[in-house]
Design a protein around this motif. Structure first.
Motif, short mmCIF file in Angstrom:
data_model
loop_
_atom_site.label_atom_id
_atom_site.label_comp_id
_atom_site.label_asym_id
_atom_site.label_seq_id
_atom_site.Cartn_x
_atom_site.Cartn_y
_atom_site.Cartn_z
N HIS A 187 -0.57 -6.72 -0.42
CA HIS A 187 -0.87 -5.72 0.60
C HIS A 187 -2.29 -5.19 0.45
CE1 HIS A 187 -0.62 -1.67 2.56
NE2 HIS A 187 -0.10 -2.42 3.50
N ILE B 50 -5.52 -6.10 8.47
CA ILE B 50 -4.31 -6.29 9.27
C ILE B 50 -3.73 -4.96 9.77
CG2 ILE B 50 -3.66 -8.59 8.46
CD1 ILE B 50 -2.14 -5.52 6.88
N HIS B 51 -4.46 -3.88 9.55
CA HIS B 51 -4.05 -2.60 10.14
C HIS B 51 -4.92 -2.27 11.35
CE1 HIS B 51 -2.71 -2.43 5.92
NE2 HIS B 51 -1.63 -1.88 6.46
N HIS C 20 3.29 -7.34 8.53
CA HIS C 20 4.25 -6.63 7.66
C HIS C 20 5.64 -7.24 7.75
CE1 HIS C 20 0.93 -3.67 7.66
NE2 HIS C 20 1.40 -3.30 6.49
N HIS D 89 4.09 5.99 11.19
CA HIS D 89 3.72 5.16 10.04
C HIS D 89 2.74 5.86 9.08
CE1 HIS D 89 0.79 2.20 8.26
NE2 HIS D 89 1.90 1.89 7.64
N HIS E 277 3.35 7.66 5.16
CA HIS E 277 2.55 7.30 3.98
C HIS E 277 1.98 8.55 3.31
CE1 HIS E 277 2.25 2.95 3.48
NE2 HIS E 277 2.31 2.83 4.79
N PHE F 93 -3.68 2.86 1.19
CA PHE F 93 -3.21 1.48 1.39
C PHE F 93 -3.32 0.62 0.12
CE2 PHE F 93 -3.83 1.45 6.27
CZ PHE F 93 -2.52 1.83 6.45
N PHE G 147 7.87 1.85 -0.26
CA PHE G 147 7.02 1.23 0.75
C PHE G 147 7.83 0.24 1.59
CE2 PHE G 147 4.61 -2.34 2.30
CZ PHE G 147 3.41 -1.82 2.76
N HIS H 184 8.56 0.29 5.57
CA HIS H 184 8.16 -0.77 6.50
C HIS H 184 9.35 -1.51 7.11
CE1 HIS H 184 3.91 -0.79 7.22
NE2 HIS H 184 3.83 -0.12 6.08
CU1 C2O Z 1 0.10 -2.00 5.43
CU2 C2O Z 1 2.17 1.00 5.80
O1 C2O Z 1 0.82 -0.25 5.48
#
Ligand code: C2O
Length: 597
Positions: free
Chosen positions: A184, A204-205, A214, A340, A344, A361, A370, A374
């Motif tokens: 990640h 990738i976010h 994810h 989301h 976190h 992250f 985590f 997700h």
């Molecule tokens: Cu890749 Cu919740 O993060």
């Protein structure tokens, strides 16, 4: 899907020097540092999309006066076009990274001592292409992911055993827990360059890769756990934070400090059954704040907004296009920001320098919760696709080959390096898993209508501006009073552009409200005017230019909102940008109205 590169121009003003003010949430953080909640001072609830704190700072508005002609002219340039980020790339998908080129993250948060290496084990073995786990025709689903609050002791024992076995693997085994969190970290902290674009990272976010990447990450994590158990029906739990029964840290992660599901780096004030607020901005409710029932109602309304009214088109739910050669962070979809990012931040430990583990992250996947967080995100993608937008005749996926063929690499349960493409993960059942059915109480949590919509607060500000206080701007709507059919075809969208964060190692959050009357800020009556929030989880990034570590755009579908507050016939609206956390780090370039197909 149509993307234009039209960018509205805005009147610009020289900004006054931003006052150096410590954001409320950071003050709380240092107050909590080394102390438990009971010794922390009682703090106001600043949330509900309107904060008393922000309202209190409204009195010192700078006196920039927007020339209305300029606003209208400025908007004319791009406002009527469909929205999208400017592109410099050929239309090609993001390619799987070259693991031989993995490097230390570009800009890890300062306080991380020692070189944190996110790069996964790579011994040069070959890459195999992904194959679906079952052949068509057989009954594909062998794993049913349960809600974490509903599992029994037998399940917990099995899950604990699996994670313990994973943690006990040699650290350089690609299936070990140590390697799992790195996967990640590497894809979100700039450890990989885009193939052919050495000055661009893979991120990738904050883009359309968020859900599919994810999904694969959990898919392989789950299969590795099942393999270690010798049980190919093993399924990860999901943190059901969208329903009242799940609105606390799932207690299975908090049984004892010797459990492999436990992580000491979590907010000590947020242990179960402490209620999770989906509008959390760094401060907790207190006796004078909103009641438990009201917070639950508010959470459900937020869920409704993020899943339904703000999520009517793929780009608004899944995030913005991101192709080979594009800069990172073209824009997150509704759920990626809220809940989301909020969950976190809420889970991470404010005593740690970077809100580790979940609040950053790079470290997030060191906390086993985590994966439950997700799993719920993944489940909500499935719900959105199969129950909210299922009448859309396939219009719930992007048809763009640059989305469908975007590729990533993961190690599977046999420690083989597998290349996957987005198109392989769209049908959940063919991946062999499903989710336990649970109620969706937010489905009818529509915002209430304001009894009598008051006069919008005056728009006295100009952009660009720093969000060290509430900023209000007048924005023209190219088309008022559209027909139901037009609205269905094209969702009206508030576009907040040129969002620059000067320090992306800090959590930032601001709310976006439309036509909110003066005073509703203090009374907490502003929910009906709230188009949504931007909530950005800290991570490392390639520095783009001096002073701007992260640049992104936010989009909020507002057809329902405008109808609900009786503003659908108006030619102008007032957009209020209300900082909740770290606002002095955020600059906004412009606000416009666009349309999304
Ligand atoms: Cu890749 Cu919740 O993060």
């Amino acid at each position: 899907m149509e993307i234009s590169t039209g960018t509205p121009r805005f009147t610009s003003y020289t900004l006054l020097t931003p006052r150096s003010r410590i954001p409320y949430c950071i003050r709380l953080r240092s107050l909590l540092h080394g102390s438990m909640r009971s010794s922390a001072p009682r703090l106001q609830h600043p949330l509900r999309c309107i904060s008393r704190k922000a309202a209190a700072s409204d009195g010192d508005n700078r006196t920039n006066v927007v020339d209305r002609r300029d606003v209208l002219l400025g908007l004319g340039a791009g406002a009527a076009a469909a929205i999208g980020a400017p592109r410099r790339a050929l239309a090609a998908p993001i390619k799987a990274p070259d693991l031989r080129d993995c490097h230390a993250p570009e800009d890890l948060p300062e306080a991380i001592t020692g070189a944190t290496n996110c790069c996964p084990t790579y011994d040069g073995t070959g890459i195999v292409d992904f194959e679906l786990p079952v052949s068509a025709g057989s009954s594909p689903v062998t794993r049913v992911r349960p809600a974490a609050q509903l599992v029994d002791a037998e399940y917990v024992a099995k899950y604990e055993k699996a994670i313990r076995l994973m943690k006990d693997l040699p650290a350089d085994d690609p299936r070990s827990f140590e390697q799992q969190w790195r996967v990640h970290c590497a894809y979100c902290d700039g450890a990989y360059d885009q193939a052919g674009f050495p000055d661009l990272e893979i991120q990738i976010h904050n883009c359309w890769l968020f859900f599919p990447w994810h999904r694969f990450y959990l898919y392989f994590h789950e299969r590795i756990l099942g393999k270690l158990l010798g049980d190919d029906s093993f399924a990860l739990p999901f943190w059901n934070w969208d329903a009242p029964a799940g609105m606390a840290l799932p207690s299975i992660y908090n049984v004892s400090s010797s459990s492999p599901l436990y992580d000491p780096k979590r907010n000590p004030a947020h242990q179960p059954p402490f209620l999770l607020g989906l509008d959390y901005s760094g401060t907790d409710d207190d006796a004078s704040g909103i009641s438990r029932d009201n917070q639950i109602d508010e959470n459900l309304r937020i869920m409704y907004r993020q899943m339904v009214s703000n999520a009517k088109k793929p780009q608004l739910f899944l995030g913005q296009p991101y192709r080979a050669g594009d800069d990172a962070d073209p824009g997150a979809g509704s759920i990626e920001n809220v809940p989301h990012g909020i969950v976190h931040f809420w889970t991470g430990d404010p005593r740690e320098a970077n809100q580790e583990d979940m609040g950053n992250f790079y470290s997030a996947a060191r906390d086993p919760v985590f994966f439950a967080h997700h799993a719920n995100i993944d489940r909500l993608w499935h719900v959105w696709r199969s129950q909210i937008h299922n009448n859309n005749n396939g219009g719930f996926d992007f048809a763009d080959p640059e989305w469908l063929d975007a590729a990533f690499l993961f190690y599977d349960e046999e420690a083989r390096l597998v290349r996957v493409r987005v198109r392989d993960c769209l049908d959940m059942a063919s991946l062999g898993y499903a989710y336990q059915e649970v109620p969706l109480p937010w489905l009818d949590a529509r915002p209430t209508k304001p009894a009598s919509p008051g006069t919008p607060a005056r728009a006295l500000d100009a952009l660009p501006a720093t969000l060290d206080k509430t900023v209000r701007v007048a924005v023209a709507r190219p088309r008022a009073s559209r027909s139901a059919k037009e609205k269905e075809e094209q969702e009206e969208v508030v576009v907040v552009e040129g969002i620059q964060v000067s320090d992306c190692s800090r959590f930032v959050k601001f709310d976006v409200l439309v036509n909110v009357p003066d005073g509703d800020a203090e009374s907490g009556m502003g929910a009906a005017y709230c188009a949504g929030s931007v909530a950005l989880t800290p991570h490392a990034e390639k520095r783009k230019e001096k002073g701007a570590m992260m640049k992104t755009v936010a989009r909020f579908g507002v057809c329902d909102l405008l109808e609900n507050i009786g503003a659908d016939g108006d030619e102008m609206v007032v957009v209020s940008l209300v900082p909740r956390c770290g606002g002095e780090l955020v600059t906004i370039g412009g606000v416009s109205i666009g349309y999304a197909k």
